[in-house]
Design a protein around this motif. Structure first.
Motif, PDB file in Angstrom:
ATOM      1  N   ARG A  20       0.987  -1.207  -0.069  1.00 19.85           N
ATOM      2  CA  ARG A  20       0.046   0.014   0.223  1.00 19.85           C
ATOM      3  C   ARG A  20       0.729   1.201   0.083  1.00 19.85           C
ATOM      4  O   ARG A  20       2.084   1.303   0.526  1.00 19.85           O
ATOM      5  N   ALA A  21       0.255   2.252  -0.692  1.00 20.75           N
ATOM      6  CA  ALA A  21       1.185   3.570  -0.584  1.00 20.75           C
ATOM      7  C   ALA A  21       0.990   4.188   0.452  1.00 20.75           C
ATOM      8  O   ALA A  21      -0.040   4.486   1.070  1.00 20.75           O
ATOM      9  N   THR A  22       2.310   4.982   0.950  1.00 24.70           N
ATOM     10  CA  THR A  22       2.152   5.863   1.955  1.00 24.70           C
ATOM     11  C   THR A  22       1.422   6.982   1.611  1.00 24.70           C
ATOM     12  O   THR A  22       1.423   7.781   0.394  1.00 24.70           O
ATOM     13  N   PRO A  23       0.315   7.629   2.438  1.00 26.62           N
ATOM     14  CA  PRO A  23      -0.474   8.761   2.030  1.00 26.62           C
ATOM     15  C   PRO A  23       0.440   9.983   1.753  1.00 26.62           C
ATOM     16  O   PRO A  23       1.355  10.546   2.418  1.00 26.62           O
ATOM     17  N   ASP A  24       0.200  10.643   0.858  1.00 29.39           N
ATOM     18  CA  ASP A  24       1.057  11.920   0.367  1.00 29.39           C
ATOM     19  C   ASP A  24       1.194  12.794   1.707  1.00 29.39           C
ATOM     20  O   ASP A  24       2.241  13.376   1.853  1.00 29.39           O
ATOM     21  N   ASP A  25       0.179  12.991   2.325  1.00 26.65           N
ATOM     22  CA  ASP A  25       0.390  14.023   3.529  1.00 26.65           C
ATOM     23  C   ASP A  25       1.366  13.619   4.752  1.00 26.65           C
ATOM     24  O   ASP A  25       1.585  14.422   5.520  1.00 26.65           O
ATOM     25  N   LEU A  26       1.702  12.329   4.652  1.00 25.59           N
ATOM     26  CA  LEU A  26       2.557  11.639   5.628  1.00 25.59           C
ATOM     27  C   LEU A  26       4.208  11.672   4.783  1.00 25.59           C
ATOM     28  O   LEU A  26       5.041  11.739   5.620  1.00 25.59           O
ATOM     29  N   LEU A  27       4.112  12.029   3.740  1.00 28.51           N
ATOM     30  CA  LEU A  27       5.494  12.194   2.923  1.00 28.51           C
ATOM     31  C   LEU A  27       6.234  13.376   3.233  1.00 28.51           C
ATOM     32  O   LEU A  27       7.484  13.622   3.015  1.00 28.51           O
ATOM     33  N   HIS A  28       5.666  14.711   3.535  1.00 28.42           N
ATOM     34  CA  HIS A  28       6.083  15.998   3.397  1.00 28.42           C
ATOM     35  C   HIS A  28       6.710  16.065   4.839  1.00 28.42           C
ATOM     36  O   HIS A  28       5.729  16.105   5.778  1.00 28.42           O
ATOM     37  N   ALA A  29       7.996  16.626   4.916  1.00 29.67           N
ATOM     38  CA  ALA A  29       8.707  16.720   6.013  1.00 29.67           C
ATOM     39  C   ALA A  29       8.254  18.269   6.878  1.00 29.67           C
ATOM     40  O   ALA A  29       8.399  18.437   7.900  1.00 29.67           O
ATOM     41  N   ARG A  30       8.197  19.055   6.032  1.00 34.20           N
ATOM     42  CA  ARG A  30       8.269  20.528   6.455  1.00 34.20           C
ATOM     43  C   ARG A  30       6.872  20.711   7.280  1.00 34.20           C
ATOM     44  O   ARG A  30       5.764  20.189   7.068  1.00 34.20           O
ATOM     45  N   THR A  31       7.103  21.320   8.530  1.00 41.18           N
ATOM     46  CA  THR A  31       6.183  21.414   9.843  1.00 41.18           C
ATOM     47  C   THR A  31       5.622  22.898   9.934  1.00 41.18           C
ATOM     48  O   THR A  31       4.855  23.186  10.865  1.00 41.18           O
ATOM     49  N   GLY A  32       5.655  23.830   8.876  1.00 38.99           N
ATOM     50  CA  GLY A  32       5.216  24.843   8.693  1.00 38.99           C
ATOM     51  C   GLY A  32       6.252  25.990   9.235  1.00 38.99           C
ATOM     52  O   GLY A  32       6.064  27.268   9.176  1.00 38.99           O
ATOM     53  N   THR A  33       7.444  25.642   9.889  1.00 39.08           N
ATOM     54  CA  THR A  33       8.498  26.431  10.150  1.00 39.08           C
ATOM     55  C   THR A  33       9.170  27.053   9.149  1.00 39.08           C
ATOM     56  O   THR A  33       9.212  26.629   7.930  1.00 39.08           O
ATOM     57  N   GLU A  34      10.125  27.973   9.109  1.00 36.13           N
ATOM     58  CA  GLU A  34      10.743  28.763   8.002  1.00 36.13           C
ATOM     59  C   GLU A  34      12.053  27.620   7.660  1.00 36.13           C
ATOM     60  O   GLU A  34      12.369  26.832   8.489  1.00 36.13           O
ATOM     61  N   VAL A  35      12.243  27.669   6.462  1.00 33.65           N
ATOM     62  CA  VAL A  35      12.966  26.770   5.815  1.00 33.65           C
ATOM     63  C   VAL A  35      14.286  27.453   5.715  1.00 33.65           C
ATOM     64  O   VAL A  35      14.667  28.711   5.078  1.00 33.65           O
ATOM     65  N   SER A  36      15.279  26.763   6.260  1.00 32.71           N
ATOM     66  CA  SER A  36      16.921  27.429   6.142  1.00 32.71           C
ATOM     67  C   SER A  36      17.522  26.752   4.940  1.00 32.71           C
ATOM     68  O   SER A  36      17.237  25.829   4.511  1.00 32.71           O
ATOM     69  N   PRO A  37      18.422  27.629   4.609  1.00 34.06           N
ATOM     70  CA  PRO A  37      19.472  27.037   3.662  1.00 34.06           C
ATOM     71  C   PRO A  37      20.073  25.713   4.117  1.00 34.06           C
ATOM     72  O   PRO A  37      20.294  25.044   3.172  1.00 34.06           O
ATOM     73  N   GLU A  38      20.505  25.705   5.312  1.00 30.86           N
ATOM     74  CA  GLU A  38      20.718  24.235   5.780  1.00 30.86           C
ATOM     75  C   GLU A  38      19.719  23.248   5.631  1.00 30.86           C
ATOM     76  O   GLU A  38      20.312  22.255   5.046  1.00 30.86           O
ATOM     77  N   ASP A  39      18.608  23.378   5.611  1.00 30.30           N
ATOM     78  CA  ASP A  39      17.531  22.431   5.409  1.00 30.30           C
ATOM     79  C   ASP A  39      17.668  21.939   3.880  1.00 30.30           C
ATOM     80  O   ASP A  39      17.535  20.824   3.588  1.00 30.30           O
ATOM     81  N   VAL A  40      17.728  22.992   2.949  1.00 26.56           N
ATOM     82  CA  VAL A  40      17.763  22.882   1.648  1.00 26.56           C
ATOM     83  C   VAL A  40      19.273  21.900   1.297  1.00 26.56           C
ATOM     84  O   VAL A  40      18.912  20.984   0.339  1.00 26.56           O
ATOM     85  N   VAL A  41      20.176  22.410   1.683  1.00 29.95           N
ATOM     86  CA  VAL A  41      21.395  21.659   1.464  1.00 29.95           C
ATOM     87  C   VAL A  41      21.423  20.132   1.840  1.00 29.95           C
ATOM     88  O   VAL A  41      21.658  19.442   1.298  1.00 29.95           O
ATOM     89  N   LEU A  42      20.891  19.917   3.022  1.00 31.00           N
ATOM     90  CA  LEU A  42      20.858  18.799   3.533  1.00 31.00           C
ATOM     91  C   LEU A  42      19.634  17.744   2.549  1.00 31.00           C
ATOM     92  O   LEU A  42      19.973  16.524   2.680  1.00 31.00           O
ATOM     93  N   ALA A  43      18.598  18.360   2.439  1.00 30.71           N
ATOM     94  CA  ALA A  43      17.598  17.743   1.497  1.00 30.71           C
ATOM     95  C   ALA A  43      17.982  17.189   0.202  1.00 30.71           C
ATOM     96  O   ALA A  43      17.652  16.354  -0.304  1.00 30.71           O
ATOM     97  N   ALA A  44      19.064  18.102  -0.072  1.00 26.18           N
ATOM     98  CA  ALA A  44      19.695  17.803  -1.455  1.00 26.18           C
ATOM     99  C   ALA A  44      20.691  16.810  -1.567  1.00 26.18           C
ATOM    100  O   ALA A  44      21.396  16.385  -2.531  1.00 26.18           O
ATOM    101  N   GLY A  45      21.113  16.345  -0.326  1.00 27.79           N
ATOM    102  CA  GLY A  45      21.987  15.398  -0.080  1.00 27.79           C
ATOM    103  C   GLY A  45      23.642  15.820  -0.100  1.00 27.79           C
ATOM    104  O   GLY A  45      24.612  15.207  -0.331  1.00 27.79           O
ATOM    105  N   ARG A  46      23.630  17.172   0.152  1.00 27.01           N
ATOM    106  CA  ARG A  46      24.932  17.917  -0.203  1.00 27.01           C
ATOM    107  C   ARG A  46      25.321  17.982   1.369  1.00 27.01           C
ATOM    108  O   ARG A  46      25.129  18.109   2.292  1.00 27.01           O
ATOM    109  N   ASP A  47      26.922  18.198   1.261  1.00 33.09           N
ATOM    110  CA  ASP A  47      27.433  18.689   2.705  1.00 33.09           C
ATOM    111  C   ASP A  47      27.416  20.227   2.637  1.00 33.09           C
ATOM    112  O   ASP A  47      27.345  21.162   1.740  1.00 33.09           O
ATOM    113  N   ILE A  48      27.363  20.456   3.911  1.00 31.97           N
ATOM    114  CA  ILE A  48      27.057  21.945   4.538  1.00 31.97           C
ATOM    115  C   ILE A  48      28.567  22.796   4.155  1.00 31.97           C
ATOM    116  O   ILE A  48      29.421  22.578   5.252  1.00 31.97           O
TER     117      ILE A  48
END
Length: 73
Positions: A20-48
């Protein structure tokens, strides 16, 4: 006892072979807080690094918080 049947005492989510597929609303990790550049770098699988942080700042400036959503499954 037959081992071909899954154990009925286990919740269906933990049974092997459950496709069974995971519901789409469970796949998103953002919690409504501000997104930092560090978040984007880590989500891309890159080193900071300074170079990657600058890339992430530009990406956030262009795409806003959706930049993070685009990188995550």
């Amino acid at each position: 006892m037959s081992t071909s049947q899954p154990d009925a005492s286990q919740p269906s989510e933990s049974r092997a072979g459950d496709d069974r597929a995971t519901p789409d609303d469970l796949l998103h990790a953002r919690t409504g807080t501000e997104v930092s550049p560090e978040d984007v770098v880590l989500a891309a699988g890159r080193d900071i690094t300074p170079k990657n942080l600058e890339w992430a700042r530009r990406k956030l400036a262009d795409e806003g918080p959706a930049a993070l959503d685009k990188l995550l499954p």
